[in-house]
Scaffold this motif. Structure first.
Motif, PDB file in Angstrom:
ATOM      1  N   ARG A 169      44.675  27.664  39.524  1.00 56.51           N
ATOM      2  CA  ARG A 169      45.133  26.705  40.670  1.00 56.51           C
ATOM      3  C   ARG A 169      45.086  27.350  41.878  1.00 56.51           C
ATOM      4  O   ARG A 169      45.578  28.549  42.045  1.00 56.51           O
ATOM      5  CB  ARG A 169      46.222  25.885  40.066  1.00 56.51           C
ATOM      6  N   ALA A 170      44.615  26.698  42.935  1.00 56.69           N
ATOM      7  CA  ALA A 170      44.720  27.155  44.392  1.00 56.69           C
ATOM      8  C   ALA A 170      46.159  26.938  44.801  1.00 56.69           C
ATOM      9  O   ALA A 170      46.336  25.623  45.146  1.00 56.69           O
ATOM     10  CB  ALA A 170      43.627  26.790  45.049  1.00 56.69           C
ATOM     11  N   GLU A 171      47.186  27.734  44.574  1.00 54.63           N
ATOM     12  CA  GLU A 171      48.586  27.277  45.028  1.00 54.63           C
ATOM     13  C   GLU A 171      48.492  27.296  46.368  1.00 54.63           C
ATOM     14  O   GLU A 171      49.082  26.037  46.554  1.00 54.63           O
ATOM     15  CB  GLU A 171      49.396  28.722  44.444  1.00 54.63           C
ATOM     16  N   ASP A 172      47.981  27.831  47.210  1.00 53.88           N
ATOM     17  CA  ASP A 172      47.900  27.558  48.635  1.00 53.88           C
ATOM     18  C   ASP A 172      46.361  27.324  49.072  1.00 53.88           C
ATOM     19  O   ASP A 172      45.785  28.547  48.811  1.00 53.88           O
ATOM     20  CB  ASP A 172      48.688  28.619  49.361  1.00 53.88           C
ATOM     21  N   ALA A 173      46.061  26.212  49.314  1.00 54.38           N
ATOM     22  CA  ALA A 173      44.710  26.049  49.688  1.00 54.38           C
ATOM     23  C   ALA A 173      44.075  27.010  50.650  1.00 54.38           C
ATOM     24  O   ALA A 173      42.764  27.295  50.829  1.00 54.38           O
ATOM     25  CB  ALA A 173      44.424  24.527  50.091  1.00 54.38           C
ATOM     26  N   ALA A 174      44.848  27.612  51.563  1.00 55.44           N
ATOM     27  CA  ALA A 174      44.336  28.384  52.855  1.00 55.44           C
ATOM     28  C   ALA A 174      44.323  30.028  52.298  1.00 55.44           C
ATOM     29  O   ALA A 174      43.959  30.617  52.946  1.00 55.44           O
ATOM     30  CB  ALA A 174      45.331  28.102  53.931  1.00 55.44           C
ATOM     31  N   ILE A 175      45.087  30.414  51.269  1.00 50.33           N
ATOM     32  CA  ILE A 175      45.240  31.676  50.835  1.00 50.33           C
ATOM     33  C   ILE A 175      45.027  31.785  49.237  1.00 50.33           C
ATOM     34  O   ILE A 175      45.978  31.941  48.482  1.00 50.33           O
ATOM     35  CB  ILE A 175      46.493  32.344  51.167  1.00 50.33           C
ATOM     36  N   VAL A 176      43.810  31.837  48.751  1.00 47.32           N
ATOM     37  CA  VAL A 176      43.683  31.969  47.294  1.00 47.32           C
ATOM     38  C   VAL A 176      43.042  33.279  46.811  1.00 47.32           C
ATOM     39  O   VAL A 176      41.770  33.651  47.507  1.00 47.32           O
ATOM     40  CB  VAL A 176      42.663  30.907  46.781  1.00 47.32           C
ATOM     41  N   PRO A 177      43.817  34.164  46.419  1.00 51.79           N
ATOM     42  CA  PRO A 177      43.179  35.514  46.106  1.00 51.79           C
ATOM     43  C   PRO A 177      42.260  35.472  45.197  1.00 51.79           C
ATOM     44  O   PRO A 177      41.932  34.674  44.091  1.00 51.79           O
ATOM     45  CB  PRO A 177      44.428  35.940  45.313  1.00 51.79           C
ATOM     46  N   VAL A 178      41.208  36.361  45.318  1.00 52.73           N
ATOM     47  CA  VAL A 178      39.774  36.408  44.461  1.00 52.73           C
ATOM     48  C   VAL A 178      39.656  38.051  44.196  1.00 52.73           C
ATOM     49  O   VAL A 178      39.709  38.908  45.264  1.00 52.73           O
ATOM     50  CB  VAL A 178      38.823  35.778  45.060  1.00 52.73           C
ATOM     51  N   THR A 179      39.363  38.465  43.053  1.00 53.45           N
ATOM     52  CA  THR A 179      39.175  39.881  42.860  1.00 53.45           C
ATOM     53  C   THR A 179      37.685  39.904  42.108  1.00 53.45           C
ATOM     54  O   THR A 179      37.591  39.432  41.232  1.00 53.45           O
ATOM     55  CB  THR A 179      40.245  40.457  41.874  1.00 53.45           C
ATOM     56  N   LEU A 180      36.801  40.665  42.546  1.00 55.37           N
ATOM     57  CA  LEU A 180      35.677  40.831  42.004  1.00 55.37           C
ATOM     58  C   LEU A 180      35.497  42.288  41.367  1.00 55.37           C
ATOM     59  O   LEU A 180      35.918  43.483  42.070  1.00 55.37           O
ATOM     60  CB  LEU A 180      34.520  40.777  43.203  1.00 55.37           C
ATOM     61  N   ARG A 181      35.241  42.536  40.181  1.00 53.22           N
ATOM     62  CA  ARG A 181      35.359  43.752  39.514  1.00 53.22           C
ATOM     63  C   ARG A 181      33.940  43.993  38.804  1.00 53.22           C
ATOM     64  O   ARG A 181      33.285  43.233  38.171  1.00 53.22           O
ATOM     65  CB  ARG A 181      36.493  43.657  38.520  1.00 53.22           C
ATOM     66  N   THR A 182      33.329  45.157  39.080  1.00 54.31           N
ATOM     67  CA  THR A 182      32.028  45.427  38.686  1.00 54.31           C
ATOM     68  C   THR A 182      32.323  45.958  36.996  1.00 54.31           C
ATOM     69  O   THR A 182      33.422  46.712  36.937  1.00 54.31           O
ATOM     70  CB  THR A 182      31.108  46.550  39.514  1.00 54.31           C
ATOM     71  N   LYS A 183      31.454  45.875  36.248  1.00 50.18           N
ATOM     72  CA  LYS A 183      31.738  46.160  34.965  1.00 50.18           C
ATOM     73  C   LYS A 183      30.695  47.064  34.291  1.00 50.18           C
ATOM     74  O   LYS A 183      30.719  47.186  33.099  1.00 50.18           O
ATOM     75  CB  LYS A 183      31.697  44.858  34.194  1.00 50.18           C
ATOM     76  N   LEU A 184      29.593  47.639  35.223  1.00 50.27           N
ATOM     77  CA  LEU A 184      28.719  48.601  34.670  1.00 50.27           C
ATOM     78  C   LEU A 184      29.364  49.749  33.763  1.00 50.27           C
ATOM     79  O   LEU A 184      30.202  50.118  34.553  1.00 50.27           O
ATOM     80  CB  LEU A 184      27.729  48.998  35.911  1.00 50.27           C
ATOM     81  N   GLN A 185      28.817  50.206  32.903  1.00 52.05           N
ATOM     82  CA  GLN A 185      29.406  51.427  32.045  1.00 52.05           C
ATOM     83  C   GLN A 185      28.908  52.468  32.839  1.00 52.05           C
ATOM     84  O   GLN A 185      27.895  52.725  33.451  1.00 52.05           O
ATOM     85  CB  GLN A 185      28.530  51.378  30.797  1.00 52.05           C
ATOM     86  N   PRO A 186      29.801  53.587  32.798  1.00 44.21           N
ATOM     87  CA  PRO A 186      29.630  54.768  33.351  1.00 44.21           C
ATOM     88  C   PRO A 186      28.313  55.380  33.392  1.00 44.21           C
ATOM     89  O   PRO A 186      27.601  55.697  34.342  1.00 44.21           O
ATOM     90  CB  PRO A 186      30.640  55.586  32.968  1.00 44.21           C
ATOM     91  N   GLY A 187      27.611  55.329  31.999  1.00 48.29           N
ATOM     92  CA  GLY A 187      26.093  55.813  32.032  1.00 48.29           C
ATOM     93  C   GLY A 187      25.139  54.938  32.543  1.00 48.29           C
ATOM     94  O   GLY A 187      23.884  55.558  32.652  1.00 48.29           O
ATOM     95  N   ASP A 188      25.115  53.757  32.980  1.00 48.16           N
ATOM     96  CA  ASP A 188      24.314  52.940  33.418  1.00 48.16           C
ATOM     97  C   ASP A 188      23.460  53.430  34.584  1.00 48.16           C
ATOM     98  O   ASP A 188      24.130  53.827  35.588  1.00 48.16           O
ATOM     99  CB  ASP A 188      24.731  51.580  33.779  1.00 48.16           C
TER     100      ASP A 188
END
Lengths: 308, 274
Positions: free
Chosen positions: B60-79
């Motif tokens: 839920r967007a607790e505060d409509a003006a400040i919604v935290p988002v985290t993007l994380r890459t998932k490629l394996q080290p050998g890729d």
């Protein structure tokens, strides 16, 4: 007889608007001091079922005029408040004062539009209504439905309060004070000296968790000046009418706890998401609607305090 | 090109807002994503991004003006592939393209956190472009905030006061002392980031848009991260990210806004390492 008939006709004409409006049920109000009437809202979120009637709204009757303080969360609530005013006074409603822009305090404005009625607010209220009005209408349409929201109009104030302003209701003077950003960035309080009653708007919460939508630090700074207002009782924005300034204790403790916890989280390098989970957790048992607002208060406070 | 499209989307939403409530109601049944794939990504094929890109947001967007988002890459080290760019799209927002992050080729950025505005119940898509030229997508669903929260500013005067201030902070992850070269840092930019989509109910005019549309971050002269921003990025844009130190002694950031202001700052790196 003919003469009597015309007097009756005249009376009917004078009373006609009142009769039409009287079809709306009266909002239950209590007279907390002579000439000061308050409806205590339910502690809840605005819904279709409660018709948005969650904030405290009221009116003050002077010798020559009436001032309404906040109009409720729907035009229906506004009309019911108007019916309550009319059952206690036939003096003109000269002022409708909005304590700030939030919909539970201002969505009823349309019920009071008429000749001789001025809308009064903080100098920053028009800007806040401009920035948020449409969003509020869209958002509350989802939770309250078309019937209640369709008739809501965003009505900005025409009388603006820069710092303080006195309104004369006839041997009754109201002192309006515009605050720096605290609960919101357009908070206004109304003090009736004659009865020692402070309408604090959402500068004061009891039982309902305080909501930070302006500046946590500003709000904490404002508490000193707020305490100094020589009132006997406070009509908070939410919660029961209470003795002043003792009524401030719970809110002060919550806001201080929130600030302390957030400072510790920022200092230790925690991300903003952690704030929502952990800040002010000790306050949970002490407030209603804690889970609806605490995470959001913490998020807002984090984004303010990280700039220290 | 993308900027041009984002503008078109803005105009489309202005029209939608002008038409009023029916647009808002229609939004709940109509899925805008296929149209967004066309507008933002020229209809390039979207591959399942579950093993490539993660996106985390509160349900839920607790505060409509400040919604935290985290993007994380998932490629394996050998890729052998690497993430070139990540585009963040908030489907139901007035301007859906929130940001495009371009990752420095040598910085090995694996995590980016920022804060966005969320206007409605919405899917939020993260689209990663890999060095093989393909697009990979992941999504989350976020509920709009309740109560009196709004995507607009809370303290408009204060926002003006710290316009252009920039802060840099370096974090120490408990498991990563100065001995490793992975670092976590944050850049904050004081800016109201006005959306330009808010109508003044009195004048019926739109409050002009004013936002950070470009941010570049370097360690010495090597690019770490760049962001092309839109109006869905929260006030006071805040980017927290991981990267691998190249031993640089300085960190530099440059931001530009839609009024042509340029904000620049340089900081010393603590424990540059390697």
């Amino acid at each position: 007889m003919a003469h009597g008939g015309s007097v009756l006709a005249l009376l009917l004409m004078l009373w006609a608007p009142t009769i039409a409006r009287a079809q709306e049920a009266e909002l239950p109000v209590s007279e907390v001091a002579p000439g000061i009437f308050v409806h205590t809202g339910v502690t809840a979120l605005m819904t279709r079922e409660n018709e948005g009637a969650i904030a405290n709204v009221g009116f003050v009757i002077g010798d020559s005029a009436v001032a309404v303080i906040d109009t409720g969360g729907s035009v229906r609530e506004g009309r019911q408040l108007l019916a309550a005013v009319r059952s206690h006074s036939d003096k003109p409603i000269r002022y409708v004062i909005n304590t700030h822009a939030h919909p539970d305090h201002s969505f009823g404005n349309a019920a009071f539009v008429g000749d001789g009625t001025s809308f009064v607010g903080h100098k920053a209220l028009p800007r806040a209504l401009a920035a948020r009005g449409q969003f509020y209408l869209d958002g509350f349409r989802r939770t309250m439905g078309d019937v209640l929201i369709g008739e809501v109009r965003i009505i900005p104030p025409t009388v603006l309060v820069e710092d303080t302003l006195k309104l004369d209701l006839g041997r009754r003077s109201l002192t309006l004070k515009a605050w720096p950003p605290a609960h919101s960035d357009n908070d206004l309080t109304v003090f009736d000296e004659r009865s020692g009653t402070l309408f604090a708007g959402d500068m004061v919460f009891l039982e309902h968790i305080p909501v930070v939508d302006g500046s946590l630090k500003g709000w904490l700074r404002a508490l000193g000046d707020l305490t100094a207002i020589p009132a006997e009782r406070v009509v908070p924005g939410h919660g029961p009418v209470s003795a002043w300034p003792a009524a401030l204790a719970d809110e002060r403790r919550y806001l201080e706890t929130l600030a302390t916890d957030i400072r510790a989280l920022v200092k230790s390098g925690k991300p903003i998401m952690a704030a929502a989970e952990h800040a002010a957790a000790a306050e949970r048992p002490r407030w209603q609607l804690f889970d609806d607002y605490n995470a959001r208060n913490a998020t807002a406070a984090f984004s303010e305090i990280e700039w220290e | 090109m993308t900027g041009h499209r984002a503008r078109l989307l803005c105009i489309a939403s202005l029209v939608a807002i002008a038409l009023g409530a029916p647009a808002a109601l229609a939004a709940e049944t109509y899925d805008p994503w296929p149209g967004l794939v066309q507008d933002i990504f020229s209809n390039r094929p979207m591959n399942d991004g579950n093993d490539v890109i993660g996106i985390e947001m509160p349900a839920r967007a607790e505060d409509a003006a400040i919604v935290p988002v985290t993007l994380r890459t998932k490629l394996q080290p050998g890729d052998s592939r690497r993430v070139v760019a990540i585009t963040l799209v908030i489907d139901e927002n007035p301007a859906p393209m929130a940001a495009k992050f371009t990752l420095g080729p040598d910085a090995n950025v694996t995590e980016i956190s920022t804060r966005v505005r969320v206007n409605n119940y919405t899917n939020v898509h993260a689209v990663a472009e890999l060095s093989d030229g393909k697009l990979y997508v992941s999504k989350v669903y976020v509920k709009a905030s309740g109560g009196c929260s709004a995507p607009a500013g809370k303290n408009v005067e204060e926002a003006k006061n710290h316009l252009g201030q920039m802060r840099y902070r370096q974090f120490t992850k408990s498991e990563q002392g100065p001995a490793t070269s992975t670092r976590e840092a944050q850049i904050m930019i004081g800016h109201p980031n006005n959306s330009g989509l808010q109508m003044d109910q009195v004048t019926q005019l739109y409050i002009p848009a004013f936002f950070v549309n470009e941010l570049h971050i370097w360690q010495d002269d090597s690019p770490v991260l760049a962001m092309e921003g839109g109006i869905s990025i929260s006030e006071d844009p805040n980017i927290r990210f991981t990267y691998v130190s190249n031993g640089a002694k300085h960190f530099r950031a440059e931001a530009k806004d839609t009024d042509g202001h340029v904000f620049e700052h340089e900081w010393k790196v603590e424990n540059p390492g390697t």
